[in-house]
Design an enzyme around this catalytic site. Structure first.
Site, mmCIF file in Angstrom:
data_model
loop_
_atom_site.group_PDB
_atom_site.id
_atom_site.type_symbol
_atom_site.label_atom_id
_atom_site.label_comp_id
_atom_site.label_asym_id
_atom_site.label_seq_id
_atom_site.Cartn_x
_atom_site.Cartn_y
_atom_site.Cartn_z
ATOM 1 N N ARG A 1 0.822 -1.215 0.000
ATOM 2 C CA ARG A 1 0.000 0.000 0.000
ATOM 3 C C ARG A 1 0.853 1.261 0.000
ATOM 4 O O ARG A 1 0.561 2.222 -0.714
ATOM 5 C CB ARG A 1 -0.948 0.010 1.197
ATOM 6 C CG ARG A 1 -2.009 -1.078 1.142
ATOM 7 C CD ARG A 1 -2.799 -1.145 2.422
ATOM 8 N NE ARG A 1 -1.897 -1.446 3.533
ATOM 9 C CZ ARG A 1 -2.102 -1.106 4.789
ATOM 10 N NH1 ARG A 1 -3.191 -0.435 5.134
ATOM 11 N NH2 ARG A 1 -1.247 -1.429 5.732
ATOM 12 N N ASN B 1 -6.017 -2.756 2.283
ATOM 13 C CA ASN B 1 -5.982 -4.205 2.407
ATOM 14 C C ASN B 1 -7.402 -4.722 2.523
ATOM 15 O O ASN B 1 -8.264 -4.069 3.109
ATOM 16 C CB ASN B 1 -5.200 -4.625 3.656
ATOM 17 C CG ASN B 1 -3.708 -4.510 3.477
ATOM 18 O OD1 ASN B 1 -3.199 -4.473 2.374
ATOM 19 N ND2 ASN B 1 -2.997 -4.452 4.591
#
Length: 89
Positions: free
Chosen positions: A18, A36
Protein backbone atom coordinates in the site's frame (compact mmCIF):
# COMPACT_ATOMS: atom_id res chain seq x y z
CA UNK A 1 -9.65 11.35 -17.01
CA UNK A 2 -10.37 7.70 -16.31
CA UNK A 3 -10.88 5.70 -13.10
CA UNK A 4 -10.27 2.02 -12.49
CA UNK A 5 -11.11 -0.26 -9.59
CA UNK A 6 -8.39 -2.87 -9.07
CA UNK A 7 -8.12 -5.94 -6.85
CA UNK A 8 -4.58 -7.33 -6.60
CA UNK A 9 -4.33 -11.01 -5.60
CA UNK A 10 -1.30 -12.93 -4.35
CA UNK A 11 1.24 -12.33 -1.60
CA UNK A 12 0.50 -8.60 -1.38
CA UNK A 13 -0.06 -7.89 2.32
CA UNK A 14 2.76 -7.44 4.81
CA UNK A 15 5.22 -6.35 2.11
CA UNK A 16 4.62 -2.58 2.05
CA UNK A 17 2.38 -2.81 -1.00
CA UNK A 18 0.00 0.00 0.00
CA UNK A 19 2.79 2.44 0.87
CA UNK A 20 4.68 1.68 -2.32
CA UNK A 21 1.45 2.06 -4.30
CA UNK A 22 0.84 5.48 -2.75
CA UNK A 23 4.38 6.62 -3.64
CA UNK A 24 3.96 5.34 -7.20
CA UNK A 25 0.54 6.98 -7.57
CA UNK A 26 1.82 10.31 -6.29
CA UNK A 27 4.82 10.11 -8.64
CA UNK A 28 2.46 9.60 -11.59
CA UNK A 29 -0.14 12.20 -10.54
CA UNK A 30 -2.75 9.52 -9.83
CA UNK A 31 -5.54 10.14 -7.32
CA UNK A 32 -7.63 7.59 -5.44
CA UNK A 33 -7.06 5.13 -2.61
CA UNK A 34 -5.62 1.75 -1.67
CA UNK A 35 -6.46 -0.66 1.17
CA UNK A 36 -5.98 -4.21 2.41
CA UNK A 37 -8.93 -6.57 2.13
CA UNK A 38 -9.83 -9.24 4.71
CA UNK A 39 -9.29 -11.95 2.05
CA UNK A 40 -5.57 -11.09 1.73
CA UNK A 41 -5.89 -9.05 -1.47
CA UNK A 42 -5.15 -5.35 -1.93
CA UNK A 43 -7.89 -3.17 -3.43
CA UNK A 44 -7.44 0.23 -5.06
CA UNK A 45 -9.21 2.86 -7.10
CA UNK A 46 -6.98 4.94 -9.33
CA UNK A 47 -7.85 8.01 -11.38
CA UNK A 48 -5.87 10.10 -13.82
CA UNK A 49 -5.10 10.53 -17.48
CA UNK A 50 -5.15 7.36 -19.56
CA UNK A 51 -1.38 7.00 -19.91
CA UNK A 52 -0.77 7.43 -16.16
CA UNK A 53 -3.54 5.02 -15.18
CA UNK A 54 -2.27 2.43 -17.66
CA UNK A 55 1.25 2.76 -16.24
CA UNK A 56 -0.11 2.44 -12.69
CA UNK A 57 -2.06 -0.69 -13.67
CA UNK A 58 1.19 -2.15 -15.03
CA UNK A 59 2.93 -1.31 -11.74
CA UNK A 60 0.10 -2.89 -9.70
CA UNK A 61 0.41 -6.07 -11.78
CA UNK A 62 4.02 -6.38 -10.59
CA UNK A 63 4.01 -4.67 -7.19
CA UNK A 64 6.96 -3.72 -5.02
CA UNK A 65 9.90 -6.00 -4.16
CA UNK A 66 8.79 -8.79 -1.83
CA UNK A 67 5.30 -9.06 -3.29
CA UNK A 68 4.09 -11.84 -5.55
CA UNK A 69 1.18 -10.71 -7.70
CA UNK A 70 -0.82 -13.64 -9.04
CA UNK A 71 -3.45 -11.60 -10.87
CA UNK A 72 -5.28 -8.29 -10.99
CA UNK A 73 -9.00 -7.80 -11.56
CA UNK A 74 -9.74 -4.42 -13.16
CA UNK A 75 -13.11 -2.71 -13.64
CA UNK A 76 -13.99 0.66 -15.15
CA UNK A 77 -15.53 3.29 -12.88
CA UNK A 78 -16.64 6.86 -13.49
CA UNK A 79 -14.10 9.52 -12.48
CA UNK A 80 -14.96 11.33 -9.25
CA UNK A 81 -12.39 14.13 -9.20
CA UNK A 82 -11.12 12.85 -5.85
CA UNK A 83 -8.10 14.85 -4.62
CA UNK A 84 -4.90 13.09 -3.59
CA UNK A 85 -4.13 9.44 -2.98
CA UNK A 86 -4.79 7.84 0.40
CA UNK A 87 -4.30 4.60 2.25
CA UNK A 88 -7.64 3.67 3.82
CA UNK A 89 -8.54 1.14 6.48
Amino acid sequence: MIRRHVVVHGHVQGVGFRYAARREAERRGITGWVRNRPDGAVEAEIEGDEASVTAMLDWLATGPPGSIVERTDVAEHEPTGEPGFTITA
